[in-house]
Design an enzyme around this catalytic site. Structure first.
Site, PDB file in Angstrom:
ATOM      1  N   CYS A   1      -2.756  -3.061  -6.805  1.00 26.10           N
ATOM      2  CA  CYS A   1      -3.273  -1.961  -7.625  1.00 26.10           C
ATOM      3  C   CYS A   1      -3.848  -0.840  -6.765  1.00 26.10           C
ATOM      4  CB  CYS A   1      -4.343  -2.488  -8.587  1.00 26.10           C
ATOM      5  SG  CYS A   1      -5.124  -1.201  -9.572  1.00 26.10           S
TER       6      CYS A   1
ATOM      7  N   CYS B   1      -7.075   0.751  -8.169  1.00 29.51           N
ATOM      8  CA  CYS B   1      -8.254  -0.087  -7.949  1.00 29.51           C
ATOM      9  C   CYS B   1      -8.707  -0.045  -6.488  1.00 29.51           C
ATOM     10  CB  CYS B   1      -7.968  -1.551  -8.279  1.00 29.51           C
ATOM     11  SG  CYS B   1      -7.001  -1.837  -9.759  1.00 29.51           S
ATOM     12  N   ASP B   2      -7.746  -0.218  -5.594  1.00 25.36           N
ATOM     13  CA  ASP B   2      -8.107  -0.541  -4.215  1.00 25.36           C
ATOM     14  C   ASP B   2      -7.807   0.558  -3.197  1.00 25.36           C
ATOM     15  OD1 ASP B   2      -9.008  -3.043  -5.064  1.00 25.36           O
ATOM     16  OD2 ASP B   2      -7.007  -3.911  -4.925  1.00 25.36           O
TER      17      ASP B   2
END
Lengths: 310, 310
Positions: B136, B139-140
């Site tokens: 992701c 997200c990251d």
């Protein structure tokens, strides 16, 4: 490509606007969030929120907004206290004129200005807002377990939510100014069959009173002029809501109640204009639905901007 | 009306399932949430979540799930560790058979079983999941500011997310097993024009290695058999996802990738069956969108149940 002042302007600073700001700032867009007064929106008037996932004991509306605001600041979201007076969406570069006369331009917009419940406009209503006066059964119903409450209105929301309240309240007075409901028949049948609901027809609320919290609702029969006081711990008001779209004009398609129509990607009828939260024609108006909308709106705005800069 | 064991059975205990449980329990439905192992879903593998509104410093996936779980327990949501083996949706009362052979019946269902990224299936991939291996970018990505990363895949997601990563990473190796991408042309053009992206065609990852975190990705050219090591701090894997719908059979309409089709009210093609979160054909798969879906799904289930009990 001619450049606007901003890639994205977010109008509104409630949970939807703040979440849009969070996602847009993390995506390194050139973005600004405009908020009329102070970030928060309607949840500032919600005393305690038990249904936003992640806060086991619940959280006050004020604290949740403070936390969301702190979060966007970590990603350097620009926030300006400014009220939008009018939008010009006739060109690909959108022009946002503020009430102080200044103007901004942007390639994309997210409208997240929320909705406001229609007030009754009676004495005591503002004073006890969040202290017994409520506009949201889902939010506040569980606080009235075993208590007697009043509800005002005759539409789908008023009748359906009054039924919902009987899961908690020992009794619900449903006060309606006419002698029949506008609500769907099936909802009416259910309300009629519910022993906890007492319907007061042809009646209007004249005053809401109490010491620190709601203790009494005064009503008047509009046909007989008879007056009566009801001892209640709460008064739920469901006489319609209105989207906060005064500045939009006729440029964007809205539904029959004035809410902005969006597809599943939060696109409105105007290319580059997206919407999130209570101001759209959503099936549910909650903090969780507003934040979900906002993330999708930013993803769509990003996609739109990428195609522009091709 | 014939009574089922439950008004509502929620299948899946990630953010969508837990939020559905929260709303359903607060609505005093007769409800149970079934979760295969332990509540959480995919966010358990997300080390740190910075884009869930309300947590200014971010929160670990494990802690967020713990908080959501504590919250539903306050409202006495029944949770059972059980894996669904098969659904029988042929009757108004739905039958849910578990892998241990037991069965439950329910008037309504919410499917919130999420999706799983397709793994590469190479050594080191599981070991470094959450420690450099990610599925992701949203997200990251921000954790790799100024670092060199690898990305694997050739579809829309791989190419678009690799471009997104260049907002943070100093360089992105985009590794693809073929000599052309499946992604949209416009995305390809952008990747080709992006100086931070180096595309490694005809290449597959053979191993991901490091000490405590990812330090190296080993690749092999499938045409020349040439082997090469890339020094990277992260490896993003985008070789498709699959909805967790093994138990559903053919009863519910799904899109071309197997995700369950829902309307804006989270209704599926089967009356009384609703869906929320990553398992549906949603435009975005995030914690915020999952929780928003779930609240809407419960509202729709409530409406469905009210009509049943008429």
């Amino acid at each position: 490509m001619k450049k606007a002042d901003y890639d994205l302007v977010i109008i509104g600073g409630g949970p939807a606007g703040l979440t849009a700001g969070l996602y847009a700032a993390r995506a390194r867009m050139k973005v600004i969030m405009l908020e009329k007064v102070t970030p928060g929106g309607q949840i500032l008037v919600t005393d305690w929120i038990e249904n936003y996932p992640g806060f086991p004991e619940g959280i006050s509306g004020i604290e949740l907004v403070q936390r969301m605001t702190d979060q966007v600041k970590r990603f350097d979201l620009a926030i300006e206290s400014a009220e939008v007076s009018v939008l010009d969406l006739s060109q690909p570069i959108k022009k946002i004129t503020l009430t102080d006369g200044k103007a901004l331009t942007a390639h994309a917009l997210i409208i997240a200005t929320g909705a406001s419940p229609n007030p009754l406009g009676v004495p005591g209503e503002s004073k006890f807002s969040g202290r017994g006066v409520s506009f949201c059964g889902t939010c506040d119903g569980p606080f009235f377990r075993g208590k007697v409450v009043a509800a005002v209105g005759g539409g789908d929301t008023a009748v359906q939510e009054s039924i919902f309240l009987t899961k908690f309240a020992s009794k619900v007075y449903l006060i309606h100014r006419r002698n029949e409901f506008r609500a769907e028949k099936i909802l009416q049948e259910r309300a009629f069959a519910n022993e906890k609901i007492e319907i007061l027809w042809d009646s209007v609320v004249t005053e809401i009173s109490g010491l620190t919290n709601v203790e009494k609702v005064s009503i008047k029969n509009v046909k007989t002029n008879e007056k009566k006081d009801l001892a209640v711990a709460g008064c739920f008001i469901w006489v319609g809501t209105r989207p906060n779209t005064q500045f939009v004009g006729d440029a964007i398609k809205v539904d029959e109640n004035g809410f902005i129509i969006a597809d599943v990607n939060m696109k409105t009828s105007v290319p580059g204009v997206f919407v999130a939260g209570d101001v759209r024609n959503t099936p549910l108006r909650q903090v969780v639905t507003a934040v979900g909308d906002a993330a999708i709106a930013v993803a769509s705005a990003e996609h739109y901007l990428e195609n522009l800069s091709r």
